[in-house]
Design an enzyme around this catalytic site. Sequence first.
Site, PDB file in Angstrom:
ATOM      1  CE1 TYR A 122      -3.309  -2.976   0.932  1.00  0.00           C
ATOM      2  CE2 TYR A 122      -4.380  -1.105  -0.239  1.00  0.00           C
ATOM      3  CZ  TYR A 122      -4.608  -2.308   0.094  1.00  0.00           C
ATOM      4  OH  TYR A 122      -5.458  -3.202  -0.170  1.00  0.00           O
ATOM      5  NE  ARG A 146      -3.099   0.137  -5.227  1.00  0.00           N
ATOM      6  CZ  ARG A 146      -4.326  -0.205  -4.563  1.00  0.00           C
ATOM      7  NH1 ARG A 146      -4.354  -1.281  -3.891  1.00  0.00           N
ATOM      8  NH2 ARG A 146      -5.521   0.261  -5.078  1.00  0.00           N
ATOM      9  CG  HIS A 188     -14.286  -1.205  -3.317  1.00  0.00           C
ATOM     10  ND1 HIS A 188     -14.057  -1.393  -4.634  1.00  0.00           N
ATOM     11  CD2 HIS A 188     -15.423  -1.522  -3.213  1.00  0.00           C
ATOM     12  CE1 HIS A 188     -15.046  -2.359  -4.991  1.00  0.00           C
ATOM     13  NE2 HIS A 188     -15.724  -2.104  -4.120  1.00  0.00           N
ATOM     14  CB  CYS A 237      -7.443   1.744  15.363  1.00  0.00           C
ATOM     15  SG  CYS A 237      -6.554   1.034  17.111  1.00  0.00           S
TER      16      CYS A 237
HETATM   17  N1  APR Z   1     -10.615   4.744 -20.054  1.00  0.00           N
HETATM   18  C1  APR Z   1     -11.622   4.061 -20.091  1.00  0.00           C
HETATM   19  N2  APR Z   1     -11.756   2.757 -19.381  1.00  0.00           N
HETATM   20  C2  APR Z   1     -10.565   2.391 -19.294  1.00  0.00           C
HETATM   21  C3  APR Z   1      -9.261   2.991 -19.290  1.00  0.00           C
HETATM   22  C4  APR Z   1      -9.307   4.425 -19.810  1.00  0.00           C
HETATM   23  N3  APR Z   1      -8.276   5.038 -20.110  1.00  0.00           N
HETATM   24  N4  APR Z   1      -8.216   2.018 -19.044  1.00  0.00           N
HETATM   25  C5  APR Z   1      -9.017   1.101 -18.512  1.00  0.00           C
HETATM   26  N5  APR Z   1     -10.274   1.131 -18.807  1.00  0.00           N
HETATM   27  C6  APR Z   1     -11.052   0.345 -18.362  1.00  0.00           C
HETATM   28  C7  APR Z   1     -10.749  -1.313 -18.651  1.00  0.00           C
HETATM   29  O1  APR Z   1     -11.245  -1.965 -19.822  1.00  0.00           O
HETATM   30  C8  APR Z   1     -11.583  -2.098 -17.534  1.00  0.00           C
HETATM   31  O2  APR Z   1     -12.953  -2.395 -17.880  1.00  0.00           O
HETATM   32  O3  APR Z   1     -11.234   0.278 -17.149  1.00  0.00           O
HETATM   33  C9  APR Z   1     -11.715  -1.123 -16.355  1.00  0.00           C
HETATM   34  C10 APR Z   1     -10.731  -1.409 -15.173  1.00  0.00           C
HETATM   35  O4  APR Z   1     -11.186  -2.479 -14.658  1.00  0.00           O
HETATM   36  P1  APR Z   1     -10.543  -3.238 -13.445  1.00  0.00           P
HETATM   37  O5  APR Z   1      -9.051  -3.170 -13.622  1.00  0.00           O
HETATM   38  O6  APR Z   1     -11.155  -4.601 -13.244  1.00  0.00           O
HETATM   39  O7  APR Z   1     -10.841  -2.089 -12.361  1.00  0.00           O
HETATM   40  P2  APR Z   1     -12.251  -1.914 -11.409  1.00  0.00           P
HETATM   41  O8  APR Z   1     -13.297  -2.392 -12.399  1.00  0.00           O
HETATM   42  O9  APR Z   1     -12.319  -0.660 -10.797  1.00  0.00           O
HETATM   43  O10 APR Z   1     -12.134  -3.006 -10.242  1.00  0.00           O
HETATM   44  C11 APR Z   1     -13.162  -3.193  -9.325  1.00  0.00           C
HETATM   45  O11 APR Z   1     -11.944  -4.667  -8.023  1.00  0.00           O
HETATM   46  O12 APR Z   1      -9.833  -5.438  -7.319  1.00  0.00           O
HETATM   47  C12 APR Z   1     -10.985  -4.869  -7.033  1.00  0.00           C
HETATM   48  O13 APR Z   1     -11.339  -3.165  -5.192  1.00  0.00           O
HETATM   49  C13 APR Z   1     -10.800  -3.377  -6.605  1.00  0.00           C
HETATM   50  O14 APR Z   1     -12.119  -1.365  -6.927  1.00  0.00           O
HETATM   51  C14 APR Z   1     -11.436  -2.645  -7.583  1.00  0.00           C
HETATM   52  C15 APR Z   1     -12.753  -3.572  -8.114  1.00  0.00           C
END
Ligand code: APR
Length: 266
Positions: free
Chosen positions: A70, A73, A122, A130
């Site tokens: 973390y 990140r 999230h 804590c």
């Molecule tokens: N513009 C638009 N869409 C985009 C771009 C961009 N520049 N770059 C990536 N994407 C899209 C990808 O195609 C994908 O569908 O964004 C999405 C990202 O998907 P994930 O990586 O799965 O992220 P997310 O949907 O936020 O994940 C949900 O999963 O791991 C957990 O807690 C974590 O909050 C997260 C949750």
Amino acid sequence: MEPASGVTKRLVERLSKATDLAVLTGAGVSQESGVPTFRGEEGLWKQYRAEELATWRAFEGDPGLVWSWYDYRRQLVSDTEPNPAHTAIAELEKGYPHFSLITQNTDGLHDRAGSSAPIELHGSIWRARCTAEQTVCDLLESPLPDVPPHCPTCGALLRPDVVWYGEPLPMDAYEHSHQIASRCDAMLVIGTSAVVHPAASLPLVAKHNGAFVVEVNTAYTAISALVDATLLGMAGDLVPEIARRVLEAVGSPGGATNPVSRTASA
Ligand code: APR
């Protein structure tokens, strides 16, 4: 579902006639800021195993390892800036009598872009909880001076104030988001693969309640067949165009729209 297309006139008309816009974002909205997504080619889950870093069990086993991830990140995000998609979402807020932003992201970039009250489903990597008192505090220093950090009042281990796999969402945040999805008349779903529930169900709740649902993504997703329109492209290009044209249509250059006149035209 409209075939993938640009920001059409019909889409702008539908969005500008709405009086209660909900926006749901995922990691894709921060991708152009340089924050890795989770499931894309360069995604975090391609480099790390979620169960080794984003679970209570992993934290119990090695809090130092989880906090180091973390801390990495947090440092990565602190070196980035909100991108035009974040800024456009903050602008869109001014064009609606009722506007809600629900995000799955924990990076804090919506806040930094000026969005007034993002609902962080999230949690946030900029807060800690804590493990003894369950109190939540801001944890803004990056890099962290101590890894893992301890509670300033009781000395117990702190944990990131985020939702790990297998953990429930903050009840108030989820209930509020579900209410929003149930009452909005339009929803923009930006940059989420829509595979992690219950967040992924919010567009379906909105659609089920008659909202006009548009997704912005670089690829089709698990909900593309269910939404009214899928705009394929970069959020940093499409969202500013949507915001500019909708704000023009509602006649609110600064965004201040007259709710009375707008409701009349809805
Ligand atoms: N513009 C638009 N869409 C985009 C771009 C961009 N520049 N770059 C990536 N994407 C899209 C990808 O195609 C994908 O569908 O964004 C999405 C990202 O998907 P994930 O990586 O799965 O992220 P997310 O949907 O936020 O994940 C949900 O999963 O791991 C957990 O807690 C974590 O909050 C997260 C949750």
